[in-house]
Write an enzyme that holds these catalytic residues in place. Sequence first.
Site, PDB file in Angstrom:
ATOM      1  N   THR A 170     -53.813  -8.560 -22.857  1.00  0.00           N
ATOM      2  CA  THR A 170     -54.737  -9.571 -23.350  1.00  0.00           C
ATOM      3  C   THR A 170     -54.937  -9.365 -24.860  1.00  0.00           C
ATOM      4  O   THR A 170     -55.588 -10.163 -25.506  1.00  0.00           O
ATOM      5  CB  THR A 170     -56.108  -9.434 -22.655  1.00  0.00           C
ATOM      6  OG1 THR A 170     -56.488  -8.054 -22.717  1.00  0.00           O
ATOM      7  CG2 THR A 170     -56.047  -9.874 -21.210  1.00  0.00           C
TER       8      THR A 170
ATOM      9  N   LYS B 110     -49.845 -13.993 -15.707  1.00  0.00           N
ATOM     10  CA  LYS B 110     -48.875 -13.016 -16.226  1.00  0.00           C
ATOM     11  C   LYS B 110     -48.245 -12.214 -15.070  1.00  0.00           C
ATOM     12  O   LYS B 110     -47.030 -12.111 -14.973  1.00  0.00           O
ATOM     13  CB  LYS B 110     -49.565 -12.071 -17.234  1.00  0.00           C
ATOM     14  CG  LYS B 110     -50.124 -12.810 -18.448  1.00  0.00           C
ATOM     15  CD  LYS B 110     -50.736 -11.885 -19.465  1.00  0.00           C
ATOM     16  CE  LYS B 110     -52.064 -11.278 -19.047  1.00  0.00           C
ATOM     17  NZ  LYS B 110     -53.127 -12.271 -18.825  1.00  0.00           N
ATOM     18  N   THR B 111     -49.103 -11.676 -14.201  1.00  0.00           N
ATOM     19  CA  THR B 111     -48.581 -10.906 -13.065  1.00  0.00           C
ATOM     20  C   THR B 111     -47.727 -11.804 -12.176  1.00  0.00           C
ATOM     21  O   THR B 111     -46.651 -11.407 -11.717  1.00  0.00           O
ATOM     22  CB  THR B 111     -49.759 -10.316 -12.249  1.00  0.00           C
ATOM     23  OG1 THR B 111     -50.609  -9.602 -13.145  1.00  0.00           O
ATOM     24  CG2 THR B 111     -49.288  -9.393 -11.163  1.00  0.00           C
TER      25      THR B 111
ATOM     26  N   ASP C 149     -49.166  -3.574 -16.661  1.00  0.00           N
ATOM     27  CA  ASP C 149     -50.315  -4.389 -17.058  1.00  0.00           C
ATOM     28  C   ASP C 149     -51.114  -3.621 -18.115  1.00  0.00           C
ATOM     29  O   ASP C 149     -51.051  -2.391 -18.154  1.00  0.00           O
ATOM     30  CB  ASP C 149     -51.186  -4.638 -15.813  1.00  0.00           C
ATOM     31  CG  ASP C 149     -51.870  -5.984 -15.881  1.00  0.00           C
ATOM     32  OD1 ASP C 149     -51.739  -6.675 -16.904  1.00  0.00           O
ATOM     33  OD2 ASP C 149     -52.544  -6.349 -14.903  1.00  0.00           O
TER      34      ASP C 149
ATOM     35  N   ARG D  87     -56.962 -18.576 -12.092  1.00  0.00           N
ATOM     36  CA  ARG D  87     -57.700 -17.656 -11.207  1.00  0.00           C
ATOM     37  C   ARG D  87     -59.107 -18.195 -10.937  1.00  0.00           C
ATOM     38  O   ARG D  87     -59.590 -18.153  -9.808  1.00  0.00           O
ATOM     39  CB  ARG D  87     -57.779 -16.253 -11.822  1.00  0.00           C
ATOM     40  CG  ARG D  87     -58.568 -15.282 -10.943  1.00  0.00           C
ATOM     41  CD  ARG D  87     -58.573 -13.862 -11.465  1.00  0.00           C
ATOM     42  NE  ARG D  87     -57.268 -13.251 -11.366  1.00  0.00           N
ATOM     43  CZ  ARG D  87     -56.710 -12.545 -12.339  1.00  0.00           C
ATOM     44  NH1 ARG D  87     -57.347 -12.361 -13.475  1.00  0.00           N
ATOM     45  NH2 ARG D  87     -55.515 -12.024 -12.172  1.00  0.00           N
TER      46      ARG D  87
HETATM   47  N1  LIG Z   1     -48.914 -21.378 -13.232  1.00  0.00           N
HETATM   48  C1  LIG Z   1     -49.567 -21.165 -12.094  1.00  0.00           C
HETATM   49  N2  LIG Z   1     -49.443 -22.019 -11.050  1.00  0.00           N
HETATM   50  C2  LIG Z   1     -50.125 -21.818  -9.908  1.00  0.00           C
HETATM   51  N3  LIG Z   1     -50.983 -20.795  -9.704  1.00  0.00           N
HETATM   52  C3  LIG Z   1     -51.146 -19.912 -10.701  1.00  0.00           C
HETATM   53  C4  LIG Z   1     -50.442 -20.037 -11.932  1.00  0.00           C
HETATM   54  N4  LIG Z   1     -50.806 -19.017 -12.742  1.00  0.00           N
HETATM   55  C5  LIG Z   1     -51.684 -18.283 -12.055  1.00  0.00           C
HETATM   56  N5  LIG Z   1     -51.889 -18.802 -10.822  1.00  0.00           N
HETATM   57  C6  LIG Z   1     -52.837 -18.301  -9.821  1.00  0.00           C
HETATM   58  O1  LIG Z   1     -53.854 -17.591 -10.518  1.00  0.00           O
HETATM   59  C7  LIG Z   1     -53.980 -16.271 -10.016  1.00  0.00           C
HETATM   60  C8  LIG Z   1     -54.099 -15.319 -11.183  1.00  0.00           C
HETATM   61  O2  LIG Z   1     -52.854 -15.140 -11.807  1.00  0.00           O
HETATM   62  P1  LIG Z   1     -52.337 -13.715 -12.340  1.00  0.00           P
HETATM   63  O3  LIG Z   1     -50.854 -13.829 -12.463  1.00  0.00           O
HETATM   64  O4  LIG Z   1     -52.850 -12.617 -11.487  1.00  0.00           O
HETATM   65  O5  LIG Z   1     -53.028 -13.682 -13.774  1.00  0.00           O
HETATM   66  P2  LIG Z   1     -52.977 -12.559 -14.912  1.00  0.00           P
HETATM   67  O6  LIG Z   1     -52.000 -11.517 -14.477  1.00  0.00           O
HETATM   68  O7  LIG Z   1     -52.543 -13.295 -16.152  1.00  0.00           O
HETATM   69  O8  LIG Z   1     -54.383 -12.047 -15.045  1.00  0.00           O
HETATM   70  C9  LIG Z   1     -52.734 -16.024  -9.169  1.00  0.00           C
HETATM   71  O9  LIG Z   1     -53.058 -15.430  -7.979  1.00  0.00           O
HETATM   72  C10 LIG Z   1     -52.175 -17.373  -8.853  1.00  0.00           C
HETATM   73  O10 LIG Z   1     -52.518 -17.754  -7.551  1.00  0.00           O
HETATM   74 MG   LIG Z   2     -52.537  -9.541 -13.992  1.00  0.00          MG
END
Ligand SMILES: Nc1ncnc2c1ncn2[C@@H]1O[C@H](COP(=O)(O)OP(=O)(O)O)[C@@H](O)[C@H]1O
Ligand SMILES: [Mg+2]
Length: 384
Positions: free
Chosen positions: A206, A112-113, A157, A265
């Site tokens: 979430t 998401k981030t 977030d 992640r």
């Molecule tokens: N679609 C994707 N392709 C490649 N790497 C990804 C992808 N989605 C997430 N990641 C990796 O996973 C890690 C976690 O993603 P993040 O955006 O921080 O998740 P969330 O915000 O949903 O908790 C990121 O640092 C990134 O390196």
């Molecule tokens: Mg995040």
Amino acid sequence: MCTVCHLPKSFCNPTVGTMAIISSKYQPQEPSKKPQEQQEGIKRVQIDNVLSPQTGSEEQGKLENCIRPQKFIDYIGQEDLKDVLEIAIKAARSRKDVLDHLLLYGPPGLGKTTMAMILASEMEVNYQITSAPALERPRDIIGLLVNLKWGDIIFIDEIHRLSRMTEEILYPAMEDYRLDITTGKGSSTRVRSIPLAKFTLVGATTKVGAINSPLRDRFGLVQKLRFYEVNELSKIVLRTAQLLKSPLSEDGAIEIARRSRGTPRIANRLLRRVRDYAEVKLLGEINQDVAAEALQLFQVDPCGLDWTDRRMLSVIIEQFNGGPVGLETIAAATSEDTQTIEEVYEPYLMQIGYLGRTSRGRIATTAAYQHLGFKPPNEQMLLL
Ligand SMILES: Nc1ncnc2c1ncn2[C@@H]1O[C@H](COP(=O)(O)OP(=O)(O)O)[C@@H](O)[C@H]1O
Ligand SMILES: [Mg+2]
């Protein structure tokens, strides 16, 4: 050159987009109870760390920025989401307008981030990152909003945790790009409106069900992120391995992907653990055997289940004949809080078809019986 990933600095420090992480007041929620295993001294901490979808300390540093995709082309999977957003970007750009407000929801660690950052980079605008617990007082959000420039993206977030006052400030800001400030009391109350620059709010959560409908309705786009398939995760770890300059074979990548709970992640974290193992043992390329050996050491099972998952399922099977069992009972048996079970453990167990949710509680499926080595109930009946 970046000293961490040895890539040109422009890669891990993007030129477009500035990041302000406003998180000084953010306190991670304490679990309501201390896990029983910690009290009893059972070794479990390490397992939790490896498979937790939440951000760990090693994922907050520079290395994380090096491996985080910066462009749509590097964002693997989530094709439906990318299609919708690519159209929204093209439309906004052709109209010379800002992007619609966007709400992204789904379990932690799915990107998401990362997507919010990619949107800013694709739209060539600046972004600010913050999280709801850091916006407790009205002045926190007001400070952010008045400093936004045309087109800027503000990423909030955990948006389901916004305070009521902050939410009310956001309503006119999102709808009419206006701040309504109330002064005075009683009959002398005055509302002053301040115009804001047109901006895009990207919210992430979430728990989409916990967002008040007036806030949810103000997002023009509401998009769900889903768990990743093994082939998508293996592409993600192959890409990360290339950036980290770790030799990784295709079957090694698949082995890591299979145990990553559908979550990038976790996949990247398991890759780092396997890389350490291969380096220390001088094993050279990470192939399937090396990956399986290393992950066994961390007690990550071939489906990516950890102690809590297995305990949850075995309690339902052994103590409650497969269920239905209430969430509170499962929480007590695993010494986890109900929120963690609902947000972290259950979504993946349901995704892989090991757990079912009914109005009367949770049930273990035949697949769960088989995975844990129990006889499924229908087979037991047949034996009678
Ligand atoms: N679609 C994707 N392709 C490649 N790497 C990804 C992808 N989605 C997430 N990641 C990796 O996973 C890690 C976690 O993603 P993040 O955006 O921080 O998740 P969330 O915000 O949903 O908790 C990121 O640092 C990134 O390196
Ligand atoms: Mg995040």
